[in-house]
Design an enzyme around this catalytic site. Structure first.
Site, PDB file in Angstrom:
ATOM      1  N   GLN A  70       0.800  -1.219   0.000  1.00 35.15           N
ATOM      2  CA  GLN A  70       0.000   0.000   0.000  1.00 35.15           C
ATOM      3  C   GLN A  70       0.834   1.271   0.000  1.00 35.15           C
ATOM      4  O   GLN A  70       0.350   2.332  -0.401  1.00 35.15           O
ATOM      5  CB  GLN A  70      -0.945   0.006   1.203  1.00 35.15           C
TER       6      GLN A  70
ATOM      7  N   THR B 168       9.370 -19.159 -16.730  1.00 34.68           N
ATOM      8  CA  THR B 168       9.529 -18.118 -17.746  1.00 34.68           C
ATOM      9  C   THR B 168       8.893 -16.816 -17.277  1.00 34.68           C
ATOM     10  O   THR B 168       7.747 -16.793 -16.830  1.00 34.68           O
ATOM     11  CB  THR B 168       8.884 -18.555 -19.077  1.00 34.68           C
TER      12      THR B 168
ATOM     13  N   CYS C 234      -9.896  -7.425   0.033  1.00 31.94           N
ATOM     14  CA  CYS C 234      -9.659  -8.843  -0.218  1.00 31.94           C
ATOM     15  C   CYS C 234     -10.603  -9.748   0.565  1.00 31.94           C
ATOM     16  O   CYS C 234     -10.544 -10.958   0.432  1.00 31.94           O
ATOM     17  CB  CYS C 234      -8.206  -9.202   0.121  1.00 31.94           C
TER      18      CYS C 234
END
Length: 384
Positions: A183, A241, A328
């Site tokens: 944050q 990757t 969340c």
């Protein structure tokens, strides 16, 4: 962000829109530069350079060496890697970890997992503003302490924690310090040497980069075990990757944040303060949560005592997008663990909303949001 067909967006702590310059930086790796950065041929050159450019850009934002940056899938992975790997690295020295009761679940859940592996965790209380006392951290340190993980700034109320003082105390005892800066990075100055931390987490989607990309700062002298094994990417620290497209976006976002840190913070704070003043002057009772000085410039947590947050959001939802508690969490409105740790009375805690401004927020949007929220709250108060 001003679009009459969409609600005014005041949930920048939940996630941020993509900056147009970030989109432009990402476009080549979506359209033409598709090569694997590990390839030695021509097609790998551009993507490989993009990853290393981004590494320098992220390092520039937090004042570290490029080789101290590891790209991850976001703040949650960064926190997991930092805490689990540091704990396992230091377990021969001890098995005690210190954290706080107001951490993000991406830290609290990791600590809970490590407790099952035999580590002991101290969950420190906070004061009524959501701030951990540095002295409380010092008092919690024992001969078995190996790691302290305290967030730099709280996602719900915006309170900034005294990381520099905490890290100074930890350094005297050879204790590692990790901070979740998801944050704070891009909103306030974040410099790893100034803070004195060994590990620091960044989440791309909190600073106008895509979701699904983040970074972990690992101090050069710290040799953590790899979090993901495979072909040895990220100097063997995280195999797989590289997500070149989003890494390029994160790098550009960090570059922009570093260049405009002061002006962006001033813009967000001005609008946040205007909204706060308007709400506190026109609505009673209302309570502002968090530290009024040590606070993120964009974050406003307010409690409309006697009301329920979900009812307020229902009333304003077509015109203003805000958050009840941490973004969340689940859809149901319940008293968040942060407000509980701050000992906020239930009557006020249940009516708590978080408004968070951003780079794209306008004065007109704040004026309209103030009008919408005020009308809704007063209507609900009349019906209560």
């Amino acid at each position: 962000m001003n679009n009459p067909l969409r609600p005014i967006y005041l949930d920048y702590n939940g996630t941020t829109p993509h900056d147009p310059e970030v989109i432009a930086a990402m476009r080549p790796y979506l359209e033409t530069e598709f090569g694997n950065p590990s390839s030695s041929h021509w097609y790998g050159i551009g993507p490989r350079r993009a990853v290393e450019t981004a590494r320098r850009q992220v390092a520039g934002l937090i004042g570290c060496l490029p080789e101290e940056i590891v790209f991850t899938s976001g703040g949650t992975e960064s926190n997991n890697h930092a805490i689990k790997s540091a704990a396992r690295l230091m377990r021969d020295k001890g098995r005690h970890i210190i954290t706080s009761r107001v951490e993000h679940p991406a830290v609290l859940e990791v600590c809970g997992f490590l407790e099952k592996e035999g580590f002991a965790v101290t969950y420190l209380p906070v004061d009524p503003t959501g701030r951990v006392e540095a002295q409380a951290v010092k008092n919690a340190i024992c001969s078995d302490t190996i790691l302290i993980s305290i967030m730099h700034a709280n996602n719900e109320v915006g309170t900034i924690e005294p990381i520099k003082e905490i890290a100074a105390a930890a350094r005297q005892e050879n204790i590692l310090v990790h901070t979740d800066a998801a944050q704070s990075a891009g909103k306030i100055p974040v410099n790893v040497d100034d803070l004195g931390v060994s590990l620091l987490s960044i989440a791309g989607h909190k600073l106008y980069a895509p979701k699904g990309v983040g970074a972990l700062y690992i101090r050069k002298s710290l040799h953590l075990e790899p979090f993901c094994h495979g072909a040895g990417q990220e100097s063997g620290r995280r195999a797989g990757t590289e997500n070149v497209l989003e890494i390029a976006g994160l790098g550009k976002a960090c570059e922009i944040a570093a260049q405009n840190l002061k002006s962006t913070a001033a813009h967000m704070a001005e609008l946040r303060d205007h909204l706060q003043a308007g709400l506190t002057e026109t609505i009673d009772p209302v309570r502002v949560n968090g530290h009024l000085t040590h606070r993120l410039p964009n974050t406003l947590s307010v409690s409309f005592c006697g009301l329920e947050a979900n009812r307020i959001l229902e009333e304003i939802g077509l015109e203003v997008a805000a958050s009840a508690g941490a973004a969340c969490h689940a859809d149901t409105v319940s008293v968040s663990h942060v407000l509980e740790a701050m000992d906020l009375e239930q009557n006020c805690a249940k009516g708590t909303l978080r408004f968070s401004t951003g780079r794209m927020t306008t004065k007109d949007e704040i004026e309209r949001a103030l009008e919408v929220v005020t009308v809704a709250v007063k209507r609900l108060q009349a019906d209560a």
